[in-house]
Enzyme design. Structure first.
Site, short mmCIF file in Angstrom:
data_model
loop_
_atom_site.label_atom_id
_atom_site.label_comp_id
_atom_site.label_asym_id
_atom_site.label_seq_id
_atom_site.Cartn_x
_atom_site.Cartn_y
_atom_site.Cartn_z
N LYS A 160 2.61 -0.30 10.96
CA LYS A 160 1.51 -0.42 11.57
C LYS A 160 1.30 0.11 11.86
O LYS A 160 1.52 1.46 12.58
CB LYS A 160 0.32 -1.67 10.91
CG LYS A 160 0.79 -1.86 9.58
CD LYS A 160 -0.43 -2.08 8.68
CE LYS A 160 -0.33 -1.96 6.74
NZ LYS A 160 0.24 -3.35 6.67
N PHE B 89 1.46 -11.14 1.38
CA PHE B 89 1.78 -9.74 1.39
C PHE B 89 2.45 -9.29 2.39
O PHE B 89 2.56 -9.74 3.86
CB PHE B 89 0.06 -9.06 1.52
CG PHE B 89 1.06 -7.80 1.32
CD1 PHE B 89 0.58 -6.87 -0.52
CD2 PHE B 89 1.39 -6.80 2.07
CE1 PHE B 89 1.75 -5.36 -0.69
CE2 PHE B 89 1.57 -5.65 2.04
CZ PHE B 89 1.71 -5.24 0.27
N ASP C 74 5.48 -11.99 10.41
CA ASP C 74 5.39 -11.25 9.95
C ASP C 74 4.13 -10.27 10.51
O ASP C 74 2.40 -11.04 10.02
CB ASP C 74 5.07 -11.27 8.35
CG ASP C 74 4.74 -9.76 7.92
OD1 ASP C 74 4.31 -9.14 8.44
OD2 ASP C 74 4.07 -9.00 6.51
C1 LIG Z 1 0.98 -3.75 5.61
C2 LIG Z 1 2.22 -4.95 5.51
C3 LIG Z 1 3.32 -4.44 5.32
C4 LIG Z 1 3.43 -3.58 4.43
O1 LIG Z 1 4.26 -2.35 5.44
P1 LIG Z 1 4.50 -0.77 4.29
O2 LIG Z 1 4.34 -0.32 6.34
O3 LIG Z 1 3.32 -0.68 4.12
O4 LIG Z 1 6.15 -1.38 3.62
C5 LIG Z 1 4.52 -6.16 5.70
N1 LIG Z 1 3.61 -7.43 5.82
C6 LIG Z 1 1.70 -7.21 5.79
C7 LIG Z 1 1.54 -8.59 6.85
C8 LIG Z 1 1.45 -6.05 6.16
O5 LIG Z 1 -0.26 -6.31 6.28
#
Ligand SMILES: *Cc1c(COP(=O)(O)O)cnc(C)c1O
Length: 401
Positions: free
Chosen positions: A255, A141, A226
């Site tokens: 985040k 994700f 990520d």
């Molecule tokens: C939440 C998340 C995203 C996307 O972030 P948004 O601020 O919702 O666009 C990307 N990678 C990971 C691992 C995430 O948990």
């Protein structure tokens, strides 16, 4: 109709149904607790998917935001502002890297990482134009943009959004042999989550991240971690990669970087890599704005002390010990995770993840299900041990009823 029912009916009539929230309408929150429109209090064990690592209404973060609100909130990058250099310097320091490219949401930061890797591939590695490939993992994700969902393996996230962006290769998460076999001359990057959050808090096999590091180094390929959800204290360390002693070429952050106050994201890397951009080649109107920088600077200052990481490690040990006991009892099939972060597979006979989440809500505990019968637990790192224990008690109640 109750205030809750009215608010939900109105939201359903006037908002797109791209979410299916639990039927609770929050009006205020503090620390690890949220209060709904009818005055009921709930323990927040989701923490905005880890955007709220420092809790709701964190005094330091709110004060930093308020002070900045009174000074200047937005300049655009057409001009310098007096919080920008500090933000980039301190964030690079926290990451032991050299350069920062700020954006707003996580997806934008991932897009930035993709663009950086491709440009680096063409300009530095010498990949023929248009041929760059990025390897990603199954069940990833990384966000919701059209390019990012192009390399998702989740049909829900992907269906009906084609034509899809080419240039990505998907290999099974945790499988080094598959990764090695997928690499070619034109591979510019491997993009992975060091722990897969949305997939159900999947921790890869020991040795996987060091293996990815070794393979990418050997093949002159960028290792992009990520850490949007796994980073900034959640797992008991600043970065989840640290548990395996791994330093990637690039961190993607988001985040918690915005402290649950404003969206702040960034790509952090070396000067060799982020140096590929020249003026006009990438950007964002709001990226690196003064308000975002002021809040993120406070977040970085809080992380520099190590106290939140330590807290996540200690409370996380406790959480996993308690969940481990549940796993012995039949109601829980598996528990995964690290630090104050857990994916809990409930025995399907007891209900779907959604049903368990609804029953927990009735017990005044808020969690979010992922796929099937999995719930995830990720409280704010500022939660007290007593509150965490209270939440675990409610979980036991739900699982034994
Ligand atoms: C939440 C998340 C995203 C996307 O972030 P948004 O601020 O919702 O666009 C990307 N990678 C990971 C691992 C995430 O948990």
């Amino acid at each position: 109709m109750s205030a809750t029912e009215t608010a939900i009916a109105s939201a359903e009539a006037h908002s797109a149904h791209n979410y299916h929230p639990l039927p609770v309408v929050v009006a205020s929150a503090e620390g690890a607790w949220m209060t709904d429109v009818e005055g009921r209090r709930y323990l927040d064990l989701l923490a905005g998917y880890s955007a709220l690592n420092f809790g709701h209404g964190n005094r330091r973060l709110i004060d930093a935001a308020k002070a900045q609100l009174e000074r200047v909130t937005l300049t655009s990058r057409a001009f310098h502002h007096d919080r920008f250099a500090d933000f980039c310097t301190r964030l690079a320091e926290l990451c032991s890297m050299e350069m920062v490219l700020p954006m707003n949401t996580g997806a934008e930061a991932v897009e930035t990482a993709v663009k950086t890797a491709r440009k680096w591939g063409y300009r530095v590695k010498g990949v023929p134009d248009g041929m760059a490939k990025i390897i990603v993992a199954s069940d990833n994700f990384h966000g919701r943009t059209t390019t990012i969902i192009s390399f998702s393996t989740d049909p829900e996230a992907r269906a009906d959004y084609g034509p899809y962006t080419p240039g990505f290769e998907i290999v099974p998460y945790g499988d080094l042999t598959a990764l090695q076999e997928a690499m070619t001359e034109n591979t510019v990057a491997v993009l992975i989550e060091p722990i897969q959050g949305e997939a159900g808090v999947l921790v890869p096999p020991a040795g996987y991240l060091p293996g990815v590091r070794e393979l990418t180094r050997e093949r002159n390929v960028l290792f992009i971690a990520d850490e949007i959800q796994s980073g900034l204290g959640r797992t008991g360390k600043t970065f989840a990669c640290e548990h395996e002693g791994v330093v990637p070429d690039m961190y993607v952050l988001g985040k918690a970087l915005g402290g649950g106050v404003v969206p702040v994201s960034a790509v952090v890397s070396s000067a060799d890599i982020l140096g590929v951009f020249k003026p006009g080649e990438h950007g964002s109107t709001f990226g690196g704005n003064p308000l975002a920088c002021a809040v993120a600077l406070e977040v970085i200052a809080m992380l520099r002390t190590g106290e939140y990481q330590e807290r996540a490690a200690e409370l996380g040990d406790h959480l996993h010990r308690e969940l481990g006991l549940l796993a012995g009892g039949g109601a829980v099939e598996a528990v995964r995770g690290r630090g104050l972060w857990a994916g809990v597979d409930i025995a399907p006979a007891l209900g779907t993840g959604r049903e368990i989440s609804e029953r927990l809500m009735e017990e005044r505990v808020l969690v979010k299900d992922t796929h099937g019968s999995t719930i995830r637990i990720a409280p704010p790192l500022v939660i007290s041990k007593e509150d965490l224990d209270w939440g675990l008690d409610r979980l036991r109640t739900v699982l034994s009823s």
